[in-house]
Scaffold this active site. Structure first.
Site, PDB file in Angstrom:
ATOM      1  N   ARG A 114     -72.085  56.073 -49.983  1.00 36.67           N
ATOM      2  CA  ARG A 114     -73.110  57.044 -49.604  1.00 36.67           C
ATOM      3  C   ARG A 114     -74.182  56.450 -48.694  1.00 36.67           C
ATOM      4  NH1 ARG A 114     -76.619  60.256 -48.672  1.00 36.67           N
ATOM      5  NH2 ARG A 114     -77.709  61.709 -50.042  1.00 36.67           N
TER       6      ARG A 114
ATOM      7  N   ARG B  61     -74.444  59.681 -58.116  1.00 39.54           N
ATOM      8  CA  ARG B  61     -75.357  58.545 -58.075  1.00 39.54           C
ATOM      9  C   ARG B  61     -75.293  57.634 -59.285  1.00 39.54           C
ATOM     10  NH1 ARG B  61     -80.366  62.073 -56.296  1.00 39.54           N
ATOM     11  NH2 ARG B  61     -79.127  63.540 -57.467  1.00 39.54           N
TER      12      ARG B  61
ATOM     13  N   TYR C  37     -81.248  79.879 -54.851  1.00 40.20           N
ATOM     14  CA  TYR C  37     -81.791  78.895 -53.906  1.00 40.20           C
ATOM     15  C   TYR C  37     -82.170  79.557 -52.582  1.00 40.20           C
ATOM     16  CZ  TYR C  37     -80.230  74.972 -56.823  1.00 40.20           C
ATOM     17  OH  TYR C  37     -80.055  74.074 -57.837  1.00 40.20           O
TER      18      TYR C  37
ATOM     19  N   ASP D 261     -70.254  70.163 -51.999  1.00 43.47           N
ATOM     20  CA  ASP D 261     -71.389  70.762 -52.710  1.00 43.47           C
ATOM     21  C   ASP D 261     -71.286  72.270 -52.547  1.00 43.47           C
ATOM     22  OD1 ASP D 261     -74.096  69.927 -54.068  1.00 43.47           O
ATOM     23  OD2 ASP D 261     -74.510  71.676 -52.833  1.00 43.47           O
TER      24      ASP D 261
ATOM     25  N   ARG E 171     -69.804  67.212 -62.135  1.00 38.76           N
ATOM     26  CA  ARG E 171     -70.420  66.154 -61.325  1.00 38.76           C
ATOM     27  C   ARG E 171     -69.811  64.791 -61.657  1.00 38.76           C
ATOM     28  NH1 ARG E 171     -75.362  66.821 -58.612  1.00 38.76           N
ATOM     29  NH2 ARG E 171     -74.989  68.995 -58.936  1.00 38.76           N
TER      30      ARG E 171
HETATM   31  O1  CP3 Z   1     -68.444  66.567 -59.462  1.00 37.65           O
HETATM   32  C1  CP3 Z   1     -68.182  66.215 -58.288  1.00 37.65           C
HETATM   33  O2  CP3 Z   1     -68.023  65.048 -57.966  1.00 37.65           O
HETATM   34  C2  CP3 Z   1     -67.961  67.304 -57.273  1.00 37.65           C
HETATM   35  C3  CP3 Z   1     -68.986  67.510 -56.337  1.00 37.65           C
HETATM   36  C4  CP3 Z   1     -70.185  68.414 -56.634  1.00 37.65           C
HETATM   37  C5  CP3 Z   1     -71.485  68.101 -56.133  1.00 37.65           C
HETATM   38  N1  CP3 Z   1     -72.286  69.172 -56.360  1.00 37.65           N
HETATM   39  C6  CP3 Z   1     -71.840  66.854 -55.444  1.00 37.65           C
HETATM   40  C7  CP3 Z   1     -73.258  66.486 -55.301  1.00 37.65           C
HETATM   41  C8  CP3 Z   1     -70.264  69.666 -57.245  1.00 37.65           C
HETATM   42  C9  CP3 Z   1     -69.197  70.420 -57.983  1.00 37.65           C
HETATM   43  C10 CP3 Z   1     -71.598  70.148 -57.051  1.00 37.65           C
HETATM   44  C11 CP3 Z   1     -72.043  71.474 -57.493  1.00 37.65           C
HETATM   45  C12 CP3 Z   1     -73.468  71.838 -57.390  1.00 37.65           C
HETATM   46  N2  CP3 Z   1     -74.377  71.500 -56.441  1.00 37.65           N
HETATM   47  C13 CP3 Z   1     -74.100  72.744 -58.273  1.00 37.65           C
HETATM   48  C14 CP3 Z   1     -73.430  73.468 -59.429  1.00 37.65           C
HETATM   49  C15 CP3 Z   1     -73.175  72.598 -60.593  1.00 37.65           C
HETATM   50  C16 CP3 Z   1     -74.383  71.943 -61.168  1.00 37.65           C
HETATM   51  O3  CP3 Z   1     -74.501  70.703 -61.051  1.00 37.65           O
HETATM   52  O4  CP3 Z   1     -75.205  72.646 -61.756  1.00 37.65           O
HETATM   53  C17 CP3 Z   1     -75.437  72.878 -57.853  1.00 37.65           C
HETATM   54  C18 CP3 Z   1     -76.507  73.716 -58.531  1.00 37.65           C
HETATM   55  C19 CP3 Z   1     -75.597  72.072 -56.690  1.00 37.65           C
HETATM   56  C20 CP3 Z   1     -76.825  71.929 -55.869  1.00 37.65           C
HETATM   57  C21 CP3 Z   1     -77.254  70.509 -55.736  1.00 37.65           C
HETATM   58  N3  CP3 Z   1     -76.585  69.555 -54.997  1.00 37.65           N
HETATM   59  C22 CP3 Z   1     -78.396  69.893 -56.287  1.00 37.65           C
HETATM   60  C23 CP3 Z   1     -79.418  70.583 -57.158  1.00 37.65           C
HETATM   61  C24 CP3 Z   1     -78.388  68.536 -55.856  1.00 37.65           C
HETATM   62  C25 CP3 Z   1     -79.425  67.447 -56.054  1.00 37.65           C
HETATM   63  C26 CP3 Z   1     -79.759  67.044 -57.379  1.00 37.65           C
HETATM   64  C27 CP3 Z   1     -78.630  66.445 -58.197  1.00 37.65           C
HETATM   65  O5  CP3 Z   1     -78.339  67.010 -59.260  1.00 37.65           O
HETATM   66  O6  CP3 Z   1     -78.076  65.423 -57.808  1.00 37.65           O
HETATM   67  C28 CP3 Z   1     -77.222  68.355 -55.075  1.00 37.65           C
HETATM   68  C29 CP3 Z   1     -76.790  67.112 -54.422  1.00 37.65           C
HETATM   69  C30 CP3 Z   1     -75.450  66.573 -54.843  1.00 37.65           C
HETATM   70  N4  CP3 Z   1     -74.287  67.300 -54.917  1.00 37.65           N
HETATM   71  C31 CP3 Z   1     -75.163  65.214 -55.182  1.00 37.65           C
HETATM   72  C32 CP3 Z   1     -73.781  65.151 -55.452  1.00 37.65           C
HETATM   73  C33 CP3 Z   1     -72.975  63.944 -55.806  1.00 37.65           C
HETATM   74  C34 CP3 Z   1     -76.135  64.041 -55.118  1.00 37.65           C
HETATM   75  C35 CP3 Z   1     -76.308  63.748 -53.677  1.00 37.65           C
HETATM   76  C36 CP3 Z   1     -76.677  62.345 -53.329  1.00 37.65           C
HETATM   77  O7  CP3 Z   1     -75.828  61.438 -53.340  1.00 37.65           O
HETATM   78  O8  CP3 Z   1     -77.841  62.161 -52.918  1.00 37.65           O
END
Ligand code: CP3
Length: 319
Positions: free
Chosen positions: A15, A6, A127, A51, A2
């Site tokens: 965003r 945010r 999920y 994502d 990640r």
């Molecule tokens: O690292 C990076 O910049 C690459 C992008 C990336 C995102 N999600 C962007 C994202 C990657 C590799 C993921 C993977 C992801 N997404 C996983 C596996 C890795 C992990 O973190 O455990 C999972 C389980 C998700 C599912 C997911 N997406 C959740 C649970 C959430 C919300 C809560 C949170 O942790 O932020 C997201 C949203 C998300 N995916 C955001 C980002 C930058 C935040 C979105 C926003 O700007 O509102």
């Protein structure tokens, strides 16, 4: 882990005023935020912004973000699984590959590798069955015992999708591929060996001739590190609960390691972060390879200066 997100004001600015999925489909913006961590916090690799749920709607599942993934009709029956499709991702999510191609050309000459990724079948299924994130995923665990055939069919369907998606990312320029199994650690060792390890082996085997290194992340998986090392992935990515030195001594001749600083530590002073990074580096020394990284993603409240202190510390150790 990640990299974008945010915790970065520059990310929040791009965003603003756009729904998360639309953001992921917007090639210009996705390329911009993918590159932000490189310049703003000094990472040494780029993971494309997207994502794990991006390829899912094209399978026939309605997904929204609030802020985590929410599934409109959680999958609980065999009929729902049978109705899922696996379209060619190059046609269903063409923007993903456009983002990767654009990033490769942006990175040309900077010798910075570009990572592709996907969610592992079990984490996606968690999920899809539960309907959203959860503390204990009880609907998923119920399905393991009452809807075994349904869950098996769902995992198989997702594994096929993940493999096609990974191959298409590599074709579009991804130079390494990471599989995220964030929720796999929910299971006991015995259940992990039955439900999860075969899917990891299947993905590793399908990508063995792809020419790029493969990385497997399991969250909360300290009890299954040996199973992770025995899947065919080139690198295993560990969270902070794992003793890195012990993993390096036991499995470091077979697999490379990635990790595993607790992202919470990035709130500490630069001196503390530097000391922890030094310890991790020593711990990883006996492995055939070690990618210094966090043990999970940055949180929205992660201080940017902590992330910078981490990359600075890693860089100073390389000198
Ligand atoms: O690292 C990076 O910049 C690459 C992008 C990336 C995102 N999600 C962007 C994202 C990657 C590799 C993921 C993977 C992801 N997404 C996983 C596996 C890795 C992990 O973190 O455990 C999972 C389980 C998700 C599912 C997911 N997406 C959740 C649970 C959430 C919300 C809560 C949170 O942790 O932020 C997201 C949203 C998300 N995916 C955001 C980002 C930058 C935040 C979105 C926003 O700007 O509102």
């Amino acid at each position: 882990m990640r990299q974008a997100g945010r915790y970065l004001p520059e990310y929040r600015k791009v965003r603003e005023g756009i729904a998360f999925f639309d953001f992921c489909r917007d090639v210009e913006r996705a390329v911009e935020v993918s590159l932000q961590p490189l310049d703003l916090v000094g990472t040494e690799a780029v993971i494309f912004f997207s994502d794990i749920f991006v390829p899912i709607p094209a399978m026939g599942v309605e997904v929204d973000f609030a802020p985590g993934p929410v599934i409109a009709a959680p999958i609980r029956s065999r009929g729902q699984v049978d109705a899922l499709t696996n379209p060619d991702p190059r046609e269903s999510v063409p923007f993903v590959f456009e983002i990767l191609r654009r990033l490769r050309s942006e990175l040309e000459g900077r010798s910075v590798p570009l990572l592709g990724f996907a969610g592992a079948p079990f984490t996606l299924a968690a999920y899809l069955v539960e309907g959203a994130g959860s503390r204990n995923f009880s609907a998923l665990k119920t399905a393991m015992h009452r809807e075994e055939a349904m869950l098996r069919a769902l995992l198989d369907h997702l594994a096929e999708g993940v493999i096609a998606y990974a191959r298409a990312q590599i074709e579009a320029g991804a130079q390494a591929f990471q599989l995220f199994d964030t929720w796999a650690g929910l299971l006991s060792r015995e259940e992990y060996a039955i439900w999860i390890q075969p899917q990891h082996r299947r993905v590793a085997e399908a990508l063995a001739d792809s020419g790029v290194p493969t990385i497997l992340y399991v969250g909360n998986g300290a009890h299954v590190v040996d199973c992770m090392a025995d899947t065919g992935f080139d690198v295993i990515s560990l969270d902070w609960r794992v003793d890195l030195g012990r993993a390096a001594r036991k499995f470091g001749d077979r697999v490379s390691l990635q990790g595993n600083l607790d992202p919470g530590t990035l709130a500490a002073s630069p001196e503390t972060i530097r000391a922890r990074v030094g310890e991790l580096r020593e711990a990883g020394r006996s492995a055939r390879g070690h990618i210094l990284n966090l043990g999970h993603g940055c949180l929205p409240e992660t201080p940017v200066e902590g992330v910078r202190a981490f990359t600075d510390a890693v860089r100073s150790l390389q000198e």
